[in-house]
Design an enzyme around this catalytic site. Structure first.
Site, PDB file in Angstrom:
ATOM      1  N   ASP A   8      64.365  61.991   7.869  1.00 12.99           N
ATOM      2  CA  ASP A   8      65.564  61.804   8.169  1.00 12.99           C
ATOM      3  C   ASP A   8      66.379  61.880   9.522  1.00 12.99           C
ATOM      4  OD1 ASP A   8      66.839  62.523   5.103  1.00 12.99           O
ATOM      5  OD2 ASP A   8      64.943  62.838   5.510  1.00 12.99           O
ATOM      6  N   GLU A  39      69.458  57.764   6.462  1.00 17.75           N
ATOM      7  CA  GLU A  39      71.215  58.542   5.797  1.00 17.75           C
ATOM      8  C   GLU A  39      71.611  58.788   6.108  1.00 17.75           C
ATOM      9  OE1 GLU A  39      71.022  60.131   1.866  1.00 17.75           O
ATOM     10  OE2 GLU A  39      69.854  62.012   3.291  1.00 17.75           O
ATOM     11  N   ASN A  40      71.120  60.063   7.109  1.00 20.67           N
ATOM     12  CA  ASN A  40      71.713  60.853   7.816  1.00 20.67           C
ATOM     13  C   ASN A  40      71.938  60.533   9.700  1.00 20.67           C
ATOM     14  OD1 ASN A  40      70.014  62.937   5.998  1.00 20.67           O
ATOM     15  ND2 ASN A  40      72.446  62.692   5.889  1.00 20.67           N
ATOM     16  N   ASN A  67      70.986  60.643  -0.830  1.00 23.26           N
ATOM     17  CA  ASN A  67      71.642  60.981  -1.534  1.00 23.26           C
ATOM     18  C   ASN A  67      73.090  60.405  -0.146  1.00 23.26           C
ATOM     19  OD1 ASN A  67      70.564  62.978   0.378  1.00 23.26           O
ATOM     20  ND2 ASN A  67      72.464  63.689  -0.521  1.00 23.26           N
ATOM     21  N   HIS A  68      72.747  60.142   0.536  1.00 23.93           N
ATOM     22  CA  HIS A  68      73.792  59.849   1.460  1.00 23.93           C
ATOM     23  C   HIS A  68      74.200  58.308   1.769  1.00 23.93           C
ATOM     24  CE1 HIS A  68      75.503  64.133   2.182  1.00 23.93           C
ATOM     25  NE2 HIS A  68      73.723  64.047   2.230  1.00 23.93           N
ATOM     26  N   HIS A 153      63.039  60.519  -2.159  1.00 18.93           N
ATOM     27  CA  HIS A 153      64.041  61.152  -1.875  1.00 18.93           C
ATOM     28  C   HIS A 153      64.429  62.501  -2.481  1.00 18.93           C
ATOM     29  CE1 HIS A 153      66.879  61.706   1.791  1.00 18.93           C
ATOM     30  NE2 HIS A 153      67.461  61.706   0.617  1.00 18.93           N
ATOM     31  N   HIS A 178      64.629  64.007   2.689  1.00 14.92           N
ATOM     32  CA  HIS A 178      66.146  64.830   1.918  1.00 14.92           C
ATOM     33  C   HIS A 178      65.744  66.499   2.628  1.00 14.92           C
ATOM     34  CE1 HIS A 178      69.350  65.784  -0.029  1.00 14.92           C
ATOM     35  NE2 HIS A 178      68.491  67.140  -0.136  1.00 14.92           N
ATOM     36  N   HIS A 180      64.402  67.833   5.205  1.00 18.73           N
ATOM     37  CA  HIS A 180      64.617  68.514   7.121  1.00 18.73           C
ATOM     38  C   HIS A 180      63.840  69.158   7.151  1.00 18.73           C
ATOM     39  CE1 HIS A 180      68.710  65.983   7.308  1.00 18.73           C
ATOM     40  NE2 HIS A 180      68.385  65.591   6.686  1.00 18.73           N
TER      41      HIS A 180
END
Length: 270
Positions: A8, A39-40, A67-68, A153, A178, A180
């Protein structure tokens, strides 16, 4: 085949570190395929099209989300036309984008990259096991594809492990994202699938999973709304894994990668 997967990407410090390092990593580690979870990348929440383009330009063959996925609304029209940007395959039917991308290398070898999202402690989703079975019904490791990589994820290590064992031998690697936090369980499973429960994030580890410490701590201690979470902006550690596969597409080895920042360094050998 040598596959690089980076975890991520967290905020600007993570983006800048990945964009700066990726060309050299591809060259020095003799990478055939590079995949980045981003995604982040946008302030910790989502991904903007210009950020995706910068990561592609640096050498990513595919970018995965999570999820983001939809936190930046501009990504919705972008994902419809940029097929190398994928979101979890087990979103409901009709969700924009695709959950898999088929890449053909210069030498003609095909690589299938999938993303699935867990359901334990996550949003309600379709079954990731069933969604993966559907895709693998038309993709056979070592026959139709030289390698098959899955970004799983999810929050729970148990779900990630169960998923990896369920598809052991059918895919080259199952790599977790996910949480991290890089795990120390990298291994090649008995059937030949490389597994790591979480490859970690590309971001500042002097933080709470990449976010500034003070507002994150306040959420636990005060239990009330407060300052919006924001990514920590110190030096990033680039975290990921390198997988080497054989002629049959199964993994021969998996090595963690950690570069820069606060964590102890680890660079795979060539």
């Amino acid at each position: 085949m040598r596959i690089l997967f980076l975890g991520d990407v967290m905020g600007r410090t993570g983006r800048d570190a990945v964009v700066a390092a990726l060309p050299g990593l591809r060259r020095d580690l003799k990478i055939d395929v590079a995949v980045v979870n981003a995604e982040n990348a946008s302030h910790g929440f989502g991904l903007a099209p210009d950020m995706a383009e910068a990561i592609f330009a640096a050498g990513a063959d595919a970018i995965t989300l999570g999820n983001h996925s939809w936190d930046r609304k501009e990504i919705i029209p972008y994902i419809a036309q940029q097929k190398r940007l994928i979101r979890p395959m087990n979103y409901p039917p009709g969700t924009p984008g695709e959950g898999a991308v088929d890449i053909t290398l210069a030498d003609g070898r095909r690589v299938l990259i999938l993303q699935a999202m867990g359901r334990l402690f996550m949003d309600a989703m379709d079954c990731p096991f069933r969604a993966t079975e559907t895709i693998l019904a038309r993709a056979r490791l070592g026959v139709t594809h030289a390698a098959i990589l899955v970004d799983f994820h999810g929050e729970a290590t148990s779900e990630k492990m169960a998923f990896a064992h369920a598809f052991d031998g059918a895919v080259s690697a199952v790599l977790g994202t996910h949480t991290h936090c890089p795990t120390a369980d990298h291994q090649v499973l008995p059937g030949g699938t490389a597994f790591m429960a979480d490859v970690g994030m590309c971001g500042d580890y002097d933080s709470v999973i990449g976010m500034g410490k003070a507002p994150a701590i306040a959420r636990f201690t005060r239990k009330m709304p407060g300052e919006r979470l924001h990514p920590a902006d110190g030096e990033a550690t680039i975290c990921g894994a390198v997988i080497e596969t054989g002629a049959d597409g199964k993994a021969l080895r998996i090595d963690p990668l950690r570069l820069g920042g606060r964590l102890s360094p680890m660079m795979p050998s060539v």
